[in-house]
Design a protein around this motif. Structure first.
Motif, PDB file in Angstrom:
ATOM      1  N   VAL A  50     -11.407  10.770  39.319  1.00 56.72           N
ATOM      2  CA  VAL A  50     -10.623  11.366  38.233  1.00 56.72           C
ATOM      3  C   VAL A  50      -9.338  10.573  38.060  1.00 56.72           C
ATOM      4  O   VAL A  50      -8.617  10.328  39.027  1.00 56.72           O
ATOM      5  CB  VAL A  50     -10.287  12.850  38.524  1.00 56.72           C
ATOM      6  CG1 VAL A  50      -9.423  13.434  37.418  1.00 56.72           C
ATOM      7  CG2 VAL A  50     -11.565  13.664  38.719  1.00 56.72           C
ATOM      8  N   THR A  51      -9.076  10.196  36.822  1.00 60.00           N
ATOM      9  CA  THR A  51      -7.834   9.525  36.467  1.00 60.00           C
ATOM     10  C   THR A  51      -7.080  10.439  35.509  1.00 60.00           C
ATOM     11  O   THR A  51      -7.669  10.927  34.541  1.00 60.00           O
ATOM     12  CB  THR A  51      -8.116   8.179  35.770  1.00 60.00           C
ATOM     13  OG1 THR A  51      -8.915   7.379  36.624  1.00 60.00           O
ATOM     14  CG2 THR A  51      -6.828   7.461  35.433  1.00 60.00           C
ATOM     15  N   GLU A  52      -5.817  10.685  35.774  1.00 56.35           N
ATOM     16  CA  GLU A  52      -5.005  11.496  34.868  1.00 56.35           C
ATOM     17  C   GLU A  52      -3.940  10.611  34.229  1.00 56.35           C
ATOM     18  O   GLU A  52      -3.259   9.851  34.919  1.00 56.35           O
ATOM     19  CB  GLU A  52      -4.339  12.650  35.616  1.00 56.35           C
ATOM     20  CG  GLU A  52      -3.559  13.571  34.694  1.00 56.35           C
ATOM     21  CD  GLU A  52      -2.939  14.753  35.418  1.00 56.35           C
ATOM     22  OE1 GLU A  52      -1.741  14.989  35.216  1.00 56.35           O
ATOM     23  OE2 GLU A  52      -3.663  15.418  36.193  1.00 56.35           O
ATOM     24  N   LEU A  53      -3.819  10.725  32.920  1.00 59.16           N
ATOM     25  CA  LEU A  53      -2.832   9.971  32.153  1.00 59.16           C
ATOM     26  C   LEU A  53      -2.047  10.948  31.297  1.00 59.16           C
ATOM     27  O   LEU A  53      -2.639  11.703  30.521  1.00 59.16           O
ATOM     28  CB  LEU A  53      -3.542   8.936  31.270  1.00 59.16           C
ATOM     29  CG  LEU A  53      -2.678   8.140  30.306  1.00 59.16           C
ATOM     30  CD1 LEU A  53      -1.675   7.289  31.071  1.00 59.16           C
ATOM     31  CD2 LEU A  53      -3.557   7.276  29.407  1.00 59.16           C
ATOM     32  N   ARG A  54      -0.738  10.966  31.462  1.00 60.29           N
ATOM     33  CA  ARG A  54       0.114  11.849  30.657  1.00 60.29           C
ATOM     34  C   ARG A  54       0.746  11.048  29.527  1.00 60.29           C
ATOM     35  O   ARG A  54       1.160   9.898  29.717  1.00 60.29           O
ATOM     36  CB  ARG A  54       1.216  12.475  31.510  1.00 60.29           C
ATOM     37  CG  ARG A  54       0.741  13.397  32.625  1.00 60.29           C
ATOM     38  CD  ARG A  54      -0.077  14.582  32.142  1.00 60.29           C
ATOM     39  NE  ARG A  54       0.632  15.529  31.323  1.00 60.29           N
ATOM     40  CZ  ARG A  54       1.211  16.645  31.766  1.00 60.29           C
ATOM     41  NH1 ARG A  54       1.154  16.954  33.045  1.00 60.29           N
ATOM     42  NH2 ARG A  54       1.832  17.460  30.930  1.00 60.29           N
ATOM     43  N   VAL A  55       0.794  11.651  28.353  1.00 62.75           N
ATOM     44  CA  VAL A  55       1.430  11.063  27.180  1.00 62.75           C
ATOM     45  C   VAL A  55       2.464  12.050  26.643  1.00 62.75           C
ATOM     46  O   VAL A  55       2.433  13.235  26.989  1.00 62.75           O
ATOM     47  CB  VAL A  55       0.391  10.691  26.101  1.00 62.75           C
ATOM     48  CG1 VAL A  55      -0.539   9.601  26.608  1.00 62.75           C
ATOM     49  CG2 VAL A  55      -0.408  11.904  25.646  1.00 62.75           C
ATOM     50  N   PRO A  56       3.391  11.573  25.805  1.00 58.63           N
ATOM     51  CA  PRO A  56       4.452  12.471  25.345  1.00 58.63           C
ATOM     52  C   PRO A  56       3.951  13.708  24.595  1.00 58.63           C
ATOM     53  O   PRO A  56       4.342  14.824  24.913  1.00 58.63           O
ATOM     54  CB  PRO A  56       5.302  11.592  24.426  1.00 58.63           C
ATOM     55  CG  PRO A  56       5.048  10.204  24.886  1.00 58.63           C
ATOM     56  CD  PRO A  56       3.625  10.195  25.361  1.00 58.63           C
ATOM     57  N   GLY A  57       3.087  13.516  23.603  1.00 59.40           N
ATOM     58  CA  GLY A  57       2.652  14.649  22.796  1.00 59.40           C
ATOM     59  C   GLY A  57       1.200  14.529  22.398  1.00 59.40           C
ATOM     60  O   GLY A  57       0.513  13.553  22.746  1.00 59.40           O
ATOM     61  N   SER A  58       0.725  15.484  21.635  1.00 56.83           N
ATOM     62  CA  SER A  58      -0.675  15.497  21.213  1.00 56.83           C
ATOM     63  C   SER A  58      -1.006  14.329  20.286  1.00 56.83           C
ATOM     64  O   SER A  58      -2.130  13.827  20.299  1.00 56.83           O
ATOM     65  CB  SER A  58      -1.001  16.827  20.533  1.00 56.83           C
ATOM     66  OG  SER A  58      -0.934  17.873  21.484  1.00 56.83           O
ATOM     67  N   TRP A  59      -0.044  13.899  19.480  1.00 58.60           N
ATOM     68  CA  TRP A  59      -0.276  12.792  18.563  1.00 58.60           C
ATOM     69  C   TRP A  59      -0.752  11.536  19.303  1.00 58.60           C
ATOM     70  O   TRP A  59      -1.543  10.755  18.772  1.00 58.60           O
ATOM     71  CB  TRP A  59       0.997  12.503  17.767  1.00 58.60           C
ATOM     72  CG  TRP A  59       0.792  11.428  16.743  1.00 58.60           C
ATOM     73  CD1 TRP A  59       1.211  10.134  16.815  1.00 58.60           C
ATOM     74  CD2 TRP A  59       0.089  11.557  15.504  1.00 58.60           C
ATOM     75  NE1 TRP A  59       0.814   9.447  15.694  1.00 58.60           N
ATOM     76  CE2 TRP A  59       0.125  10.303  14.864  1.00 58.60           C
ATOM     77  CE3 TRP A  59      -0.566  12.623  14.872  1.00 58.60           C
ATOM     78  CZ2 TRP A  59      -0.469  10.079  13.631  1.00 58.60           C
ATOM     79  CZ3 TRP A  59      -1.149  12.388  13.636  1.00 58.60           C
ATOM     80  CH2 TRP A  59      -1.099  11.139  13.033  1.00 58.60           C
TER      81      TRP A  59
END
Length: 160
Positions: A50-59
Protein backbone atom coordinates in the motif's frame (compact mmCIF):
# COMPACT_ATOMS: atom_id res chain seq x y z
CA UNK A 1 -28.90 7.09 2.55
CA UNK A 2 -27.26 6.26 -0.74
CA UNK A 3 -25.97 2.91 0.56
CA UNK A 4 -29.39 1.32 0.10
CA UNK A 5 -29.27 -1.37 -2.56
CA UNK A 6 -25.49 -1.79 -2.43
CA UNK A 7 -24.23 -5.18 -3.61
CA UNK A 8 -22.88 -7.69 -1.15
CA UNK A 9 -19.25 -8.24 -2.07
CA UNK A 10 -17.52 -11.39 -0.94
CA UNK A 11 -14.18 -11.10 0.88
CA UNK A 12 -11.35 -10.32 -1.52
CA UNK A 13 -7.94 -11.94 -1.57
CA UNK A 14 -5.58 -9.02 -2.06
CA UNK A 15 -2.35 -10.88 -1.43
CA UNK A 16 0.27 -9.69 -3.88
CA UNK A 17 -1.73 -6.66 -5.00
CA UNK A 18 -0.24 -3.18 -5.02
CA UNK A 19 -2.70 -0.40 -4.22
CA UNK A 20 -2.18 3.35 -4.07
CA UNK A 21 -4.44 5.49 -1.89
CA UNK A 22 -4.51 9.12 -3.01
CA UNK A 23 -6.17 11.37 -0.44
CA UNK A 24 -7.00 15.05 -0.20
CA UNK A 25 -6.20 17.02 2.93
CA UNK A 26 -9.20 19.37 3.26
CA UNK A 27 -11.78 18.52 5.98
CA UNK A 28 -9.33 16.62 8.17
CA UNK A 29 -11.88 14.88 10.41
CA UNK A 30 -13.78 13.47 7.43
CA UNK A 31 -10.55 12.51 5.67
CA UNK A 32 -9.25 10.76 8.78
CA UNK A 33 -12.39 8.61 8.76
CA UNK A 34 -12.16 7.85 5.05
CA UNK A 35 -8.50 6.88 5.36
CA UNK A 36 -9.15 4.69 8.39
CA UNK A 37 -11.88 2.82 6.51
CA UNK A 38 -9.72 2.48 3.43
CA UNK A 39 -6.78 1.07 5.38
CA UNK A 40 -9.07 -1.33 7.26
CA UNK A 41 -10.39 -2.69 3.95
CA UNK A 42 -6.82 -3.07 2.65
CA UNK A 43 -5.82 -4.98 5.79
CA UNK A 44 -8.91 -7.20 5.60
CA UNK A 45 -8.01 -8.09 2.01
CA UNK A 46 -4.37 -8.64 3.02
CA UNK A 47 -3.16 -6.34 0.24
CA UNK A 48 0.55 -6.85 -0.25
CA UNK A 49 1.72 -3.29 -0.82
CA UNK A 50 0.00 0.00 0.00
CA UNK A 51 1.26 3.42 -0.99
CA UNK A 52 -0.42 6.52 0.43
CA UNK A 53 -0.09 9.90 -1.27
CA UNK A 54 -1.61 13.05 0.22
CA UNK A 55 -2.50 16.05 -1.94
CA UNK A 56 -3.81 19.47 -0.92
CA UNK A 57 -7.41 19.13 -2.12
CA UNK A 58 -9.83 17.08 -4.18
CA UNK A 59 -8.99 19.00 -7.36
CA UNK A 60 -5.51 17.45 -7.27
CA UNK A 61 -6.80 13.86 -7.04
CA UNK A 62 -6.90 13.05 -10.79
CA UNK A 63 -3.31 14.09 -11.52
CA UNK A 64 -1.98 12.32 -8.43
CA UNK A 65 -4.06 9.22 -9.21
CA UNK A 66 -2.67 9.24 -12.75
CA UNK A 67 0.89 9.22 -11.41
CA UNK A 68 -0.06 6.40 -9.03
CA UNK A 69 -1.40 4.10 -11.78
CA UNK A 70 2.18 3.26 -12.70
CA UNK A 71 3.23 0.23 -10.69
CA UNK A 72 -0.11 -0.28 -8.92
CA UNK A 73 -2.94 -2.73 -9.56
CA UNK A 74 -5.53 -0.24 -8.31
CA UNK A 75 -5.77 3.34 -7.15
CA UNK A 76 -8.25 4.64 -4.58
CA UNK A 77 -9.06 8.36 -4.62
CA UNK A 78 -10.44 9.87 -1.41
CA UNK A 79 -11.66 13.41 -0.95
CA UNK A 80 -14.56 15.55 0.16
CA UNK A 81 -16.17 18.64 -1.34
CA UNK A 82 -18.85 20.42 0.66
CA UNK A 83 -21.22 22.82 -1.09
CA UNK A 84 -20.68 26.48 -0.37
CA UNK A 85 -22.28 29.65 -1.61
CA UNK A 86 -20.59 29.76 -5.02
CA UNK A 87 -20.53 27.53 -8.13
CA UNK A 88 -17.06 26.31 -7.08
CA UNK A 89 -18.63 23.09 -5.75
CA UNK A 90 -20.03 22.09 -9.15
CA UNK A 91 -16.79 22.79 -11.00
CA UNK A 92 -14.63 20.84 -8.58
CA UNK A 93 -17.00 17.87 -8.31
CA UNK A 94 -17.50 17.62 -12.06
CA UNK A 95 -13.82 18.05 -12.90
CA UNK A 96 -12.61 15.51 -10.37
CA UNK A 97 -15.28 12.97 -11.26
CA UNK A 98 -14.60 13.24 -14.99
CA UNK A 99 -10.85 13.16 -14.45
CA UNK A 100 -10.96 10.00 -12.34
CA UNK A 101 -13.39 8.26 -14.70
CA UNK A 102 -11.27 9.09 -17.73
CA UNK A 103 -8.14 7.94 -15.94
CA UNK A 104 -9.67 4.53 -15.21
CA UNK A 105 -10.79 4.08 -18.81
CA UNK A 106 -7.53 5.29 -20.37
CA UNK A 107 -5.18 3.44 -18.02
CA UNK A 108 -7.16 0.24 -17.51
CA UNK A 109 -6.30 0.51 -13.81
CA UNK A 110 -9.33 0.36 -11.50
CA UNK A 111 -9.87 3.64 -9.65
CA UNK A 112 -11.88 3.43 -6.43
CA UNK A 113 -14.12 6.49 -6.25
CA UNK A 114 -14.12 7.83 -2.71
CA UNK A 115 -15.00 11.46 -3.41
CA UNK A 116 -17.75 12.67 -1.11
CA UNK A 117 -19.82 15.41 -2.71
CA UNK A 118 -22.05 16.71 0.07
CA UNK A 119 -24.35 19.61 0.72
CA UNK A 120 -23.37 19.83 4.38
CA UNK A 121 -20.55 18.84 6.70
CA UNK A 122 -22.97 16.52 8.54
CA UNK A 123 -23.61 14.58 5.33
CA UNK A 124 -19.86 14.11 4.95
CA UNK A 125 -19.49 12.97 8.56
CA UNK A 126 -22.36 10.50 8.05
CA UNK A 127 -20.39 8.88 5.20
CA UNK A 128 -16.88 9.06 6.65
CA UNK A 129 -16.84 5.80 8.59
CA UNK A 130 -16.38 7.57 11.90
CA UNK A 131 -18.04 6.35 15.11
CA UNK A 132 -21.72 7.17 14.61
CA UNK A 133 -21.43 7.38 10.81
CA UNK A 134 -24.05 5.59 8.77
CA UNK A 135 -21.67 4.65 5.96
CA UNK A 136 -17.97 4.01 5.41
CA UNK A 137 -17.14 5.31 1.94
CA UNK A 138 -13.38 4.84 2.38
CA UNK A 139 -13.89 1.12 2.95
CA UNK A 140 -16.38 0.96 0.08
CA UNK A 141 -14.01 2.67 -2.38
CA UNK A 142 -11.25 0.15 -1.63
CA UNK A 143 -13.63 -2.79 -1.84
CA UNK A 144 -14.94 -1.60 -5.23
CA UNK A 145 -11.44 -1.12 -6.62
CA UNK A 146 -10.21 -4.52 -5.41
CA UNK A 147 -13.34 -6.25 -6.70
CA UNK A 148 -12.74 -4.68 -10.10
CA UNK A 149 -9.12 -5.89 -10.13
CA UNK A 150 -10.36 -9.42 -9.45
CA UNK A 151 -13.09 -9.15 -12.12
CA UNK A 152 -10.65 -7.88 -14.74
CA UNK A 153 -8.18 -10.63 -13.94
CA UNK A 154 -10.98 -13.14 -14.43
CA UNK A 155 -11.72 -11.64 -17.84
CA UNK A 156 -8.07 -11.75 -18.84
CA UNK A 157 -7.75 -15.30 -17.53
CA UNK A 158 -10.81 -16.39 -19.51
CA UNK A 159 -9.15 -15.24 -22.74
CA UNK A 160 -5.72 -16.61 -22.03
Amino acid sequence: MSGEGAPRIEPIDGKGLRVAVVAASWHQRVMDGLLTGAHRALREAEVGEVTELRVPGSWELPVAARAATSGHDAVVALGVVIRGGTPHFEYVCQGVTQGLAQLAVDSGVPVGFGLLTCDTEQQALDRAGLPGSQEDKGHEAVTAALSTVVALRGLTGARG
